[in-house]
Motif scaffolding. Structure first.
Motif, PDB file in Angstrom:
ATOM      1  N   GLY B  54       0.830  -1.203   0.000  1.00 43.70           N
ATOM      2  CA  GLY B  54       0.000   0.000   0.000  1.00 43.70           C
ATOM      3  C   GLY B  54       0.860   1.247   0.000  1.00 43.70           C
ATOM      4  N   GLY B  55       0.206   2.422  -0.091  1.00 51.16           N
ATOM      5  CA  GLY B  55       0.958   3.663  -0.031  1.00 51.16           C
ATOM      6  C   GLY B  55       0.929   4.435  -1.327  1.00 51.16           C
ATOM      7  N   GLU B  56       2.027   5.142  -1.581  1.00 51.43           N
ATOM      8  CA  GLU B  56       2.035   6.129  -2.651  1.00 51.43           C
ATOM      9  C   GLU B  56       3.391   6.111  -3.364  1.00 51.43           C
ATOM     10  OE1 GLU B  56       1.079  10.918  -2.911  1.00 51.43           O
ATOM     11  OE2 GLU B  56       2.206  10.157  -1.216  1.00 51.43           O
ATOM     12  N   VAL B  57       3.350   6.301  -4.696  1.00 56.12           N
ATOM     13  CA  VAL B  57       4.589   6.397  -5.463  1.00 56.12           C
ATOM     14  C   VAL B  57       4.692   7.784  -6.102  1.00 56.12           C
ATOM     15  CG1 VAL B  57       5.868   5.530  -7.461  1.00 56.12           C
ATOM     16  CG2 VAL B  57       4.695   3.920  -5.945  1.00 56.12           C
ATOM     17  N   ILE B  58       5.791   8.470  -5.776  1.00 55.37           N
ATOM     18  CA  ILE B  58       6.034   9.801  -6.333  1.00 55.37           C
ATOM     19  C   ILE B  58       7.217   9.704  -7.282  1.00 55.37           C
ATOM     20  CG2 ILE B  58       6.597  12.203  -5.771  1.00 55.37           C
ATOM     21  CD1 ILE B  58       5.871  11.459  -2.834  1.00 55.37           C
ATOM     22  N   VAL B  59       7.086  10.235  -8.499  1.00 56.31           N
ATOM     23  CA  VAL B  59       8.254  10.289  -9.375  1.00 56.31           C
ATOM     24  C   VAL B  59       8.780  11.720  -9.405  1.00 56.31           C
ATOM     25  CG1 VAL B  59       7.723   8.320 -10.847  1.00 56.31           C
ATOM     26  CG2 VAL B  59       6.770  10.547 -11.414  1.00 56.31           C
ATOM     27  N   ILE B  60      10.096  11.839  -9.454  1.00 56.32           N
ATOM     28  CA  ILE B  60      10.712  13.156  -9.404  1.00 56.32           C
ATOM     29  C   ILE B  60      11.833  13.225 -10.428  1.00 56.32           C
ATOM     30  CG2 ILE B  60      12.191  12.395  -7.467  1.00 56.32           C
ATOM     31  CD1 ILE B  60      12.076  15.345  -6.501  1.00 56.32           C
ATOM     32  N   SER B  61      11.898  14.343 -11.158  1.00 56.78           N
ATOM     33  CA  SER B  61      12.932  14.471 -12.174  1.00 56.78           C
ATOM     34  C   SER B  61      13.435  15.902 -12.257  1.00 56.78           C
ATOM     35  CB  SER B  61      12.376  14.026 -13.528  1.00 56.78           C
ATOM     36  OG  SER B  61      13.407  13.974 -14.486  1.00 56.78           O
ATOM     37  N   VAL B  62      14.735  16.041 -12.465  1.00 54.69           N
ATOM     38  CA  VAL B  62      15.347  17.343 -12.682  1.00 54.69           C
ATOM     39  C   VAL B  62      15.674  17.463 -14.164  1.00 54.69           C
ATOM     40  CG1 VAL B  62      17.275  18.875 -12.103  1.00 54.69           C
ATOM     41  CG2 VAL B  62      16.444  17.206 -10.416  1.00 54.69           C
ATOM     42  N   GLY B  63      15.271  18.561 -14.782  1.00 56.71           N
ATOM     43  CA  GLY B  63      15.595  18.749 -16.191  1.00 56.71           C
ATOM     44  C   GLY B  63      14.751  19.839 -16.804  1.00 56.71           C
ATOM     45  N   PRO B  64      14.992  20.130 -18.094  1.00 54.49           N
ATOM     46  CA  PRO B  64      14.235  21.171 -18.776  1.00 54.49           C
ATOM     47  C   PRO B  64      12.770  20.767 -19.012  1.00 54.49           C
ATOM     48  CG  PRO B  64      15.707  20.053 -20.310  1.00 54.49           C
ATOM     49  CD  PRO B  64      16.019  19.525 -18.942  1.00 54.49           C
TER      50      PRO B  64
END
Ligand SMILES: Cc1cc2nc3c(=O)[nH]c(=O)nc-3n(C[C@@H](O)[C@H](O)[C@H](O)COP(=O)(O)OP(=O)(O)OC[C@H]3O[C@@H](n4cnc5c(N)ncnc54)[C@H](O)[C@@H]3O)c2cc1C
Ligand SMILES: Cc1cc2nc3c(=O)[nH]c(=O)nc-3n(C[C@H](O)[C@H](O)[C@H](O)COP(=O)(O)OP(=O)(O)OC[C@H]3O[C@@H](n4cnc5c(N)ncnc54)[C@H](O)[C@@H]3O)c2cc1C
Lengths: 283, 253
Positions: B54-64
């Motif tokens: 269970g829970g949550e998935v966060i995606v994170i990205s650095v870029g233009p």
């Protein structure tokens, strides 16, 4: 320039050779501890504060990858990883050369600011010569959040590629699982073992024990035929000891051609069947 | 369980790469981009862990700006929300710093990254991120097992060896390709993704970025060693020549 070489069993003499090229004042240490990332980070940090080097050199091993970036970050630095050459122009700081874009380009990376700087060298890039004294370092105290169990291997390998005289090895150029018979036919025509690059085994198109490379088997057959394999360093370390290397690839700039003795630039789906036919014809 | 996955956008596999006029970078104008391969496996692992725990998935990205496309694709596969830090051209330390700053208030239980980027291949952003967040880490991971308050992983070593490591959560793991089977986005997923949140953080006004401790001065094609005898052209002629060479010159057949 003062250089601190961190030596583990793997790549030991190469690291020492590189350290000697980088500076005249070389100190070499191995860390007298069972490995965990936390334990080595704090041990080598303590050692650096004691020795105060301008440059710290490692082999680009899995162990180095696991903790050296963390160590460098503690000093506000980035690890220049997997370096293949170094150039020293008149005054410091030096330029380190590393591959980028999967070996398609090299990059000159110049250090900025004061030491300590952190560099790891690629396996095979420096030739082992001479071996200065390596001292053992035991840190004052050790704490580690990671608890490590002893290394193990999966169940015995069903295939021993190291015994094969001829190996036909297939890479992502094969496109899909359904096309594997194309290279199987070539292996059969040559009486060869079939091997593969990692993505082929990752995808389950061939079993894991047919993988060649840094995380697979290291082979040195009489003939190694690389079909649709680009030639990433992690693949090359597993096969560049082959006596004769043949590459079949549609990209004339693929790095695999750098280690090949013979190559065909072309579409494997045309070239491989043509090879099979030729082999049958002249048998 | 809150899981954050750091994903990098890289040039599409097998793209023809050309250098820019100054020889300092590749010419990006004509390129298409995709998710870094190990990051796709990291995302898949996060989705499977969420299915289990269970829970949550966060995606994170650095870029233009173009990076938002890759974030959207991750949302279509099932991630719950995205964070896009708009920025370009900084070193590992800078990128890890941005990731750390954005993730600190989220306090995830687990952070997954790929083990290495397919383009630059420094292979260290995850480990540096762990240091900046004060979290334990382990790299080149082939299996993740969540236990109460801790995680047990299978770490890949050289030559087909492995090792199990345990460490307390929260932790950072760098994921190796091949540890699971990737899923495709479903039509439903793609539809849903359009309504999911992507928080955009612009670098303007953010904390000063420290100058890099190393700069990429020049990019160039490696010297060719020309030892290979290359046969081009008609496949049948090339094949015949190769077989002849292997027989009579290399004498290996
Ligand atoms: C125009 C340009 C100029 C640059 N100039 C410099 C320079 O002067 N000095 C220098 O040292 N470097 C420079 N870089 C490179 C630097 O920004 C690298 O991208 C950075 O060091 C990360 O290394 P990597 O991309 O090899 O990622 P790795 O460390 O190999 O990546 C490992 C994992 O970290 C995560 N990750 C990596 N990057 C990101 C990201 N952007 N967003 C989210 N997750 C990520 C992914 O999960 C990835 O699998 C430049 C890059 C560009 C595009
Ligand atoms: C820690 C670590 C460990 C690794 N261990 C290994 C390992 O043990 N073994 C390993 O192999 N890799 C390993 N890798 C992965 C490695 O970095 C590469 O990603 C991998 O070797 C690439 O496989 P490939 O050459 O098959 O695929 P790609 O790099 O995608 O190359 C495919 C090639 O096929 C060519 N091609 C495409 N279509 C055709 C066609 N129709 N005809 C002819 N040619 C065509 C393309 O030009 C290209 O050169 C490891 C990576 C890491 C980070």
């Amino acid at each position: 320039m003062s250089v601190l070489a961190i030596v583990e069993q793997r790549m030991a003499s190469e690291v020492l050779a590189a350290a000697q090229q980088f500076g005249s004042d070389v100190k070499a240490y191995s860390i007298d501890l069972p490995y965990t990332a936390d334990a080595y980070t704090s041990a080598v940090e303590e050692l650096i504060r004691k020795v105060n080097p301008t440059l710290v050199v490692f082999g680009h091993t899995y162990q180095t990858r696991d903790y050296a970036p963390r160590l460098a970050a503690r000093f506000g630095r980035t690890l220049i990883g997997d370096v293949i050459a170094a150039r020293f122009e008149k005054k410091d700081p030096p330029v380190f050369v590393r591959q980028m874009f999967q070996g398609k380009f090299n990059a000159d990376v110049r250090l900025v600011g004061d030491g300590p700087h952190f560099v790891s060298i690629q396996a095979g890039a420096w030739r082992a010569d001479g071996s200065p004294q390596v001292e053992k370092f035991s840190p004052a105290s050790v704490t580690s959040r990671q608890v490590a169990e002893p290394p193990f291997r999966e169940a015995a390998r069903a295939v021993d590629l190291t015994a094969a005289d001829i190996i036909v090895s297939v890479g992502r150029g094969i496109k899909e699982k359904e096309n594997i018979p194309v290279v199987e036919a070539l292996a059969q025509a040559l009486g060869a073992e079939l091997a593969a690059s990692r993505p082929i085994c990752d995808a389950g198109w061939l079993p894991m024990d047919r993988q060649v490379g840094s995380s697979g088997q290291t082979v040195s057959p009489k003939v190694y035929i690389a079909v649709g394999i680009s030639g990433a360093i992690q693949h090359l370390v597993g096969m560049k000891g082959a006596k004769t290397i043949v590459a079949i690839n549609k990209d004339p700039d693929a790095p695999i051609f750098e280690v090949a003795h013979y190559g065909i630039v072309g579409d494997l789906f045309e070239v491989v069947p043509a090879l099979v036919e030729e082999l049958k014809k002249t048998k | 369980m809150k899981i954050a996955v750091a994903i990098k956008q890289v040039p599409l596999r097998d793209s023809p790469l050309r250098l820019n006029a100054a020889g300092t970078w590749i010419d990006e104008d004509t390129l298409s981009f995709e998710i870094n391969e190990p990051d796709a496996y990291a995302l898949e692992e996060a989705l499977q862990l969420r299915e289990k725990h269970g829970g949550e998935v966060i995606v994170i990205s650095v870029g233009p700006a173009r990076v938002s496309q890759t974030i959207r694709e991750a949302l279509a596969k099932g991630a719950d929300r995205g964070i896009h830090i708009e920025s370009s051209s900084i070193d590992t330390f800078g990128i890890a710093n941005l990731l750390a700053t954005a993730l600190r208030p989220e306090s995830p239980d687990l952070i997954l990254t790929g083990l290495q980027s397919d383009d630059l291949g420094y292979g260290q952003t995850g480990v540096v991120l762990a240091q900046l967040l004060g979290l334990p880490s382990s790299t080149i991971i082939m299996q993740v097992e969540i236990q109460p308050g801790k995680v047990r992983v299978k770490r890949e070593l050289e030559d087909g060896w492995f090792q199990h490591i345990e460490m307390p959560l929260p932790a950072v793991l760098t994921i190796q390709s091949g540890l699971n089977k990737l899923r495709y986005a479903t039509l439903m997923g793609i539809k849903k993704a359009k309504t999911k949140e992507i928080k955009v953080i612009s670098l303007d006004g953010a904390a000063e970025v420290a100058p890099p401790s190393a700069v990429i001065e020049k990019l160039y094609a490696p010297e060719k060693n020309k030892q290979a005898q290359i046969f081009e052209g008609d496949p049948r002629t090339a094949a015949a020549k190769l077989v002849e060479k292997l027989r009579f010159e290399a004498r290996v057949l």
